[in-house]
Write a protein that holds these residues in place. Structure first.
Motif, PDB file in Angstrom:
ATOM      1  N   ASN A 195       4.715  11.933  -3.225  1.00 15.03           N
ATOM      2  CA  ASN A 195       4.969  10.946  -4.284  1.00 15.03           C
ATOM      3  C   ASN A 195       5.345  11.552  -5.638  1.00 15.03           C
ATOM      4  OD1 ASN A 195       4.201   8.943  -2.404  1.00 15.03           O
ATOM      5  ND2 ASN A 195       2.064   9.201  -2.956  1.00 15.03           N
ATOM      6  N   ILE A 233       9.187   3.378   0.381  1.00 12.17           N
ATOM      7  CA  ILE A 233       8.230   4.306   0.990  1.00 12.17           C
ATOM      8  C   ILE A 233       6.876   3.621   1.130  1.00 12.17           C
ATOM      9  CG2 ILE A 233       6.992   6.498   0.705  1.00 12.17           C
ATOM     10  CD1 ILE A 233       9.454   7.699  -0.481  1.00 12.17           C
ATOM     11  N   ALA A 234       6.483   2.885   0.077  1.00 15.50           N
ATOM     12  CA  ALA A 234       5.210   2.165   0.146  1.00 15.50           C
ATOM     13  C   ALA A 234       5.259   1.134   1.276  1.00 15.50           C
ATOM     14  CB  ALA A 234       4.902   1.495  -1.175  1.00 15.50           C
ATOM     15  N   ARG A 235       6.414   0.463   1.410  1.00 13.93           N
ATOM     16  CA  ARG A 235       6.544  -0.543   2.470  1.00 13.93           C
ATOM     17  C   ARG A 235       6.417   0.118   3.845  1.00 13.93           C
ATOM     18  NH1 ARG A 235      10.889  -2.439   1.071  1.00 13.93           N
ATOM     19  NH2 ARG A 235      10.089  -4.128  -0.214  1.00 13.93           N
ATOM     20  N   ASN A 239       4.827   2.897   4.495  1.00  5.98           N
ATOM     21  CA  ASN A 239       3.420   3.279   4.661  1.00  5.98           C
ATOM     22  C   ASN A 239       2.589   2.087   5.117  1.00  5.98           C
ATOM     23  OD1 ASN A 239       3.957   5.871   3.870  1.00  5.98           O
ATOM     24  ND2 ASN A 239       3.304   5.592   1.750  1.00  5.98           N
ATOM     25  N   ARG A 240       2.894   0.933   4.502  1.00  5.17           N
ATOM     26  CA  ARG A 240       2.188  -0.301   4.854  1.00  5.17           C
ATOM     27  C   ARG A 240       2.437  -0.655   6.317  1.00  5.17           C
ATOM     28  NH1 ARG A 240       3.831  -2.635  -0.027  1.00  5.17           N
ATOM     29  NH2 ARG A 240       5.449  -3.862   0.942  1.00  5.17           N
ATOM     30  N   LEU A 258       0.737   1.901   8.643  1.00  2.00           N
ATOM     31  CA  LEU A 258      -0.723   1.734   8.749  1.00  2.00           C
ATOM     32  C   LEU A 258      -1.057   0.536   9.618  1.00  2.00           C
ATOM     33  CD1 LEU A 258      -1.892   2.514   5.092  1.00  2.00           C
ATOM     34  CD2 LEU A 258      -2.402   3.847   7.138  1.00  2.00           C
ATOM     35  N   GLN A 310       0.252   4.405  -3.790  1.00  6.43           N
ATOM     36  CA  GLN A 310       1.565   4.439  -3.142  1.00  6.43           C
ATOM     37  C   GLN A 310       1.435   4.852  -1.677  1.00  6.43           C
ATOM     38  OE1 GLN A 310       4.632   3.642  -3.940  1.00  6.43           O
ATOM     39  NE2 GLN A 310       6.018   4.951  -2.778  1.00  6.43           N
ATOM     40  N   LEU A 334      -1.015   4.430   0.280  1.00  4.49           N
ATOM     41  CA  LEU A 334      -1.632   3.374   1.072  1.00  4.49           C
ATOM     42  C   LEU A 334      -0.729   2.145   1.169  1.00  4.49           C
ATOM     43  CD1 LEU A 334      -5.275   3.642  -0.272  1.00  4.49           C
ATOM     44  CD2 LEU A 334      -4.454   4.338   1.971  1.00  4.49           C
ATOM     45  N   GLY A 335       0.452   2.250   0.578  1.00  2.56           N
ATOM     46  CA  GLY A 335       1.401   1.143   0.640  1.00  2.56           C
ATOM     47  C   GLY A 335       1.128   0.077  -0.404  1.00  2.56           C
ATOM     48  N   LEU A 336       0.226   0.372  -1.339  1.00  2.32           N
ATOM     49  CA  LEU A 336      -0.108  -0.625  -2.357  1.00  2.32           C
ATOM     50  C   LEU A 336       0.846  -0.506  -3.539  1.00  2.32           C
ATOM     51  CD1 LEU A 336      -3.971  -0.221  -2.102  1.00  2.32           C
ATOM     52  CD2 LEU A 336      -2.575  -2.040  -1.137  1.00  2.32           C
TER      53      LEU A 336
END
Lengths: 249, 302
Positions: free
Chosen positions: A217, A234-236, A238-239, A242, B263, B265-267
């Motif tokens: 990051n 990238i966050a999406r 990761n979401r 997970l 970030q 954790l996708g938050l």
């Protein structure tokens, strides 16, 4: 303009390679960087030397072929452009310019400045597709209502041209921005929901297999990306990852 | 990295809340702090949290090392010329180095305080207070005399001169007194079982910290000749500097780490990104700053 070019020369995949210095004169500030390279190659050919190999195709910033690391930055000092759109007016007379290939384990150098980016293709093959009924009664995509905001974000993600500047720039040679753009463009749309879980798992697995690094990051990729792909992707991813990792059967 | 990192951020808040009590000096503050330290050392819930913290630190460090090794391998041939400052902050690229420095600091820090408090077999100073007892010096003249007493965990006081101390436990009779009993009644008398324990004291962590960062030798209750063995630290200044510098390192680690964890954790959400960023920056500045103030204040006032 008079310039000194320090260019990476490497005969083939197995060659160790080294930086060579080439002086060049009469460079117009209106030239694009690739045109300047063309001039250099003309000069080298007339001197009986081997021209510098570099990738290029459309020369209008949409194919993502030109892959040069210029003066310490992917696609050079300008923002939001590929090397073909970088103009020599961004440099000054007398400058020394370093030109290197994109460096990553996942992008082995083929020759001089040309790197093998088929790793990106393999990542795409692993999940960058959707299932569409092609038996004659294909549904019109416009018939599916999609919120404007989602459509815009999916489109923004889809503008990724797969040039690899994100990998080249990242201190970890991570391909997360590319992969996340390819995941996001489908994750945001109803058409992408069918394979959503498997897509993100498979693409991430392939990404790791290709030897790209991990995302820490730093945000460098977003700044160097010629298409302005956002870190939001990238966050999406990761979401999505997970969620899929926890719930996939 | 993100989960352990955020857990460690929560730990920092708890640790800071405890440490800030050290800014207060005096009998009451010392007692309150030592009682707090005792609670932290004995409460079962806190114990579980402390083991979670050790695990988090270890996992955070090991995971960090593994990821760094992978990341280094991902670019076998380095660039000849790089300009990383144009697209990222130096501390975001130096998390491994900053983290290693913090780990070194944690080891030193645990050796300075945690080890003394929890592991070392060397007896640690126990919490003492001065009590004033009126005593008739001569006919009609009453003076206060100072009696040094231990304060026990069940709230009573025992004079330092009347008990023997083992670890942090107090025993009623001194060996001298037992011998006297033996001589008086029966030379073969052996006290049955253990010498009765009459209480437990509080470890004097407050004074340990003050002696560690304080540079003046004489201190009320804690002097160079105190039998508890506490004396002001000759190296107080280098240690104060080490602690302040370490907190600066922590600040930069957090400056990137806090928001980065969200970030990972996708938050990431347009409505809350600014909030996360601002909270992270504020956290990264305020928490290490407050930690760093404590040794400086002790050094300047003690």
């Amino acid at each position: 303009m008079k310039l000194t070019l320090k260019i990476w020369r490497q005969k083939d995949r197995n060659d160790k390679g080294k930086i060579e210095t080439y002086p060049i004169d009469n460079v117009s500030e209106h030239m694009s960087f690739l045109e300047m390279m063309d001039v250099l190659n003309e000069q080298l050919i007339s001197e009986g030397k081997e021209p510098v190999a570099f990738d290029h195709d459309c020369r209008e910033g949409i194919c993502g072929m030109c892959s040069m690391f210029i003066n310490g930055e992917a696609h050079g000092p300008d923002r939001g452009v590929t090397t073909c759109q970088l103009h020599m007016r961004k440099f000054n007379d007398g400058d020394t310019i370093y030109v290197e290939p994109f460096r990553a384990k996942g992008f082995p150098v083929i020759k001089d400045l040309v790197v093998d980016r088929t790793a990106f293709d393999r990542i795409q093959h692993a999940g960058g597709f959707i299932s569409v009924n092609t038996s004659g009664n294909t549904q019109d995509a416009n018939a599916i209502p999609i919120p404007k905001n989602d459509a815009d974000k999916a489109f923004d993600a889809a503008t990724c041209i797969g040039c690899g500047a994100c990998v080249a720039t990242c201190k970890n040679a991570s391909a997360m921005l590319f992969v996340s753009a390819k995941v996001s463009q489908f994750a945001l749309l109803p058409q992408g929901k069918v394979e959503a879980q498997q897509r993100v798992l498979n693409m991430v697995e392939q990404m790791d297999k290709e030897g790209f690094g991990n995302c820490t990051n730093t945000g460098a990729c977003e700044i160097e990306c010629p298409k302005g792909i956002s870190l939001e992707n990238i966050a999406r991813m990761n979401r999505e990852f997970l969620k899929a990792a926890v719930t996939a059967e | 990295m993100a989960l352990t990192g955020l857990f460690l951020c929560v730990f920092l808040i708890g640790h800071l809340a405890g440490n800030l009590q050290l800014l207060k000096d005096g009998v009451e503050a010392k007692r309150a702090f030592n009682e707090y330290a005792h609670f932290m050392g004995t409460n079962i819930f806190i114990k579980v949290l402390s083991y979670l913290t050790y695990i988090s630190i270890l996992f955070h460090a090991i995971d960090g090392i593994l990821l760094t090794v992978q990341n280094k391998k991902a670019r076998p041939v380095k660039y000849a010329y790089e300009k990383p400052n144009t697209n990222s902050k130096w501390y975001s690229r130096s998390m491994a180095v900053l983290g290693t420095l913090i780990l070194i600091f944690i080891v030193l820090h645990m050796q300075h305080f945690w080890y003394k408090m929890k592991v070392s077999s060397a007896p640690m100073a126990l919490h003492t207070e001065n009590m004033y007892q009126p005593r008739m010096v001569s006919q009609g003249v009453i003076e206060d005399t100072v009696v040094k007493v231990y304060y026990t965990t069940n709230g009573s006081y025992v004079p330092v001169s009347e008990v023997t101390v083992k670890g942090k436990e107090f025993y009623n009779n001194t060996e001298e007194q037992i011998k006297q009993i033996q001589n008086q009644y029966d030379p073969n008398y052996q006290p049955k079982g253990q010498n009765p324990k009459i209480g437990e004291g509080y470890k004097d962590l407050h004074s340990v910290v003050y002696a560690f960062f304080g540079h003046n030798k004489s201190d009320e209750g804690v002097t160079a000749t105190d039998k508890t063995g506490l004396s002001a630290n000759k190296y107080a200044l280098p240690f104060v500097i080490l602690y302040v510098v370490s907190m600066a390192v922590l600040a930069f680690h957090l400056m990137h780490g806090f928001a980065s964890a969200f970030q990972s954790l996708g938050l990431n959400h347009r409505r809350y990104n600014k909030l996360i960023k601002i909270t992270g920056t504020a956290f990264a500045i305020i928490v290490p700053l407050l930690f760093a103030i404590i040794p400086v204040v002790i050094y300047l006032t003690k």
